[in-house]
Enzyme design. Structure first.
Site, PDB file in Angstrom:
ATOM      1  CG  HIS A   1      -7.092  16.064 -22.888  1.00  0.00           C
ATOM      2  ND1 HIS A   1      -7.986  15.573 -23.805  1.00  0.00           N
ATOM      3  CD2 HIS A   1      -6.044  15.199 -22.893  1.00  0.00           C
ATOM      4  CE1 HIS A   1      -7.500  14.472 -24.352  1.00  0.00           C
ATOM      5  NE2 HIS A   1      -6.326  14.214 -23.813  1.00  0.00           N
TER       6      HIS A   1
ATOM      7  CD  GLN B   1       0.506   7.305 -21.010  1.00  0.00           C
ATOM      8  OE1 GLN B   1       0.413   6.905 -22.156  1.00  0.00           O
ATOM      9  NE2 GLN B   1      -0.106   8.415 -20.604  1.00  0.00           N
TER      10      GLN B   1
END
Length: 337
Positions: A35, A155
């Site tokens: 992240h 995704q």
């Protein structure tokens, strides 16, 4: 490091003054270096006059029955620290009733046929839930650019398709997968793994690397075979590459398709089959070599395939389900003359 502003409501987010380019990174929290890499890339894209907004929201719509919604890690204080260190200006961390004020939405985004393959087949309705929350968060955050990790390749492909098909005015950027030193793809779910389970989980990346290495060797063989005109000389060239078996039939190698999808898949599966006998065992969900445009399988008869592909794997170790993938390019040396 500056502490990012914590925003809890859509009204607070809407009222936030903005200047320059806004880059958004969507997460479910439990932030890690993967992240942080997304946030640092967002900071570069936003520039010194822009802003980076990180969303932290565990979306119930994308969890199926029996999945880990209740135990999914929630570590907001640590997330704020990581986000700030990586360059985020604000963290939008709404409650469920803020995102879905009337309860589960009656109208949702459908992921279509691509959303029913691989992850969608294993987790029915998952991608409908993903696209619904992504659409809502794109509307709420109104970014110029949104960044997603390539570890979730299906995704990412679906988000890109949604943005294109439904005319969202936002640029979508994919950021390469971040891995531990031993190759394991970073994931918030890795913290569920015991030490023995983590050793078994390394088979996912090991299988992908085996497929990649087989692909690279075949591409090199193809290029070398094309460079050497004489059959005997071609065999010697192949043998020099350490491919004695291929050198025994250099002409066949010269005519073979570059990269051989079926051989790539077989090399990866061998690693996964061995991991099925470890303690604890790896329980394979799927291994697939797919076209990234629609995530359809490149079949065993597709050894003439050229172009982009994704080698993807999903498996369980204990109760933890993990996914990983690698992009590959077939025919990168061009067609034989």
């Amino acid at each position: 490091m500056t502490t990012p502003t914590l925003l809890r409501t859509a009204a607070e987010l809407s009222a936030r003054a903005r200047g320059g380019r806004r880059a958004v990174v969507m997460t479910m929290g439990a932030l890690h270096e993967g992240h942080a890499t997304l946030i640092r890339t967002a900071r570069q894209l936003a520039g010194p006059d822009g802003e980076v907004v990180v969303t932290v929201f565990v979306n119930p719509l994308q969890f199926g029955r029996g999945e880990d919604l209740d135990r999914y890690p929630r570590t907001l204080d640590a997330d704020l620290k990581i986000a700030g260190e990586a360059g985020a200006d604000a963290v939008f961390a709404p409650a469920v009733d803020e995102v879905y004020p009337g309860g589960e939405p009656q109208v949702r985004i459908s992921a279509g046929p691509m959303g029913e393959r691989l992850e969608g087949a294993s987790r029915p309705g998952h991608f409908d839930g993903v696209l619904t929350v992504v659409a809502k968060l794109l509307h709420l955050t109104r970014p110029d650019v949104a960044l997603y990790g390539q570890k979730d390749a299906q995704q990412l492909a679906l988000i890109r398709r949604m943005v294109r098909d439904l005319n969202f005015g936002v640029e979508i950027v994919g950021v390469p997968t971040v891995r531990e030193d031993d190759g394991l793809a970073l994931s918030s779910r890795n913290r569920y793994l015991s030490a023995p389970q983590r050793r078994t989980a390394l088979a996912l990346s090991a299988a992908l690397f085996a497929g990649r290495d087989r692909h690279a060797a075949q591409e090199a063989l193809r290029a070398r075979a094309r460079e050497v005109p004489a059959t005997h000389a071609r065999a010697e060239a192949l043998s020099a590459l350490g491919e004695s078996r291929a050198a025994a039939d250099a002409h066949a190698v010269a005519q073979a398709a570059p990269g051989g999808p079926s051989a790539v898949r077989a090399a990866a599966r061998l690693v996964l089959d061995e991991a099925a006998h470890l303690d604890p065992p790896l329980e394979l969900d799927y291994l697939a070599l797919v076209d990234p445009s629609d995530f359809t399988e490149i079949g065993d008869g597709g050894d003439g395939f050229t172009g982009e592909a994704v080698l993807a794997v999903a498996a369980r170790v204990g109760t933890t389900r993990l996914i990983d993938n690698l992009p590959l390019t077939f025919g990168s040396f061009g067609a034989a003359s």
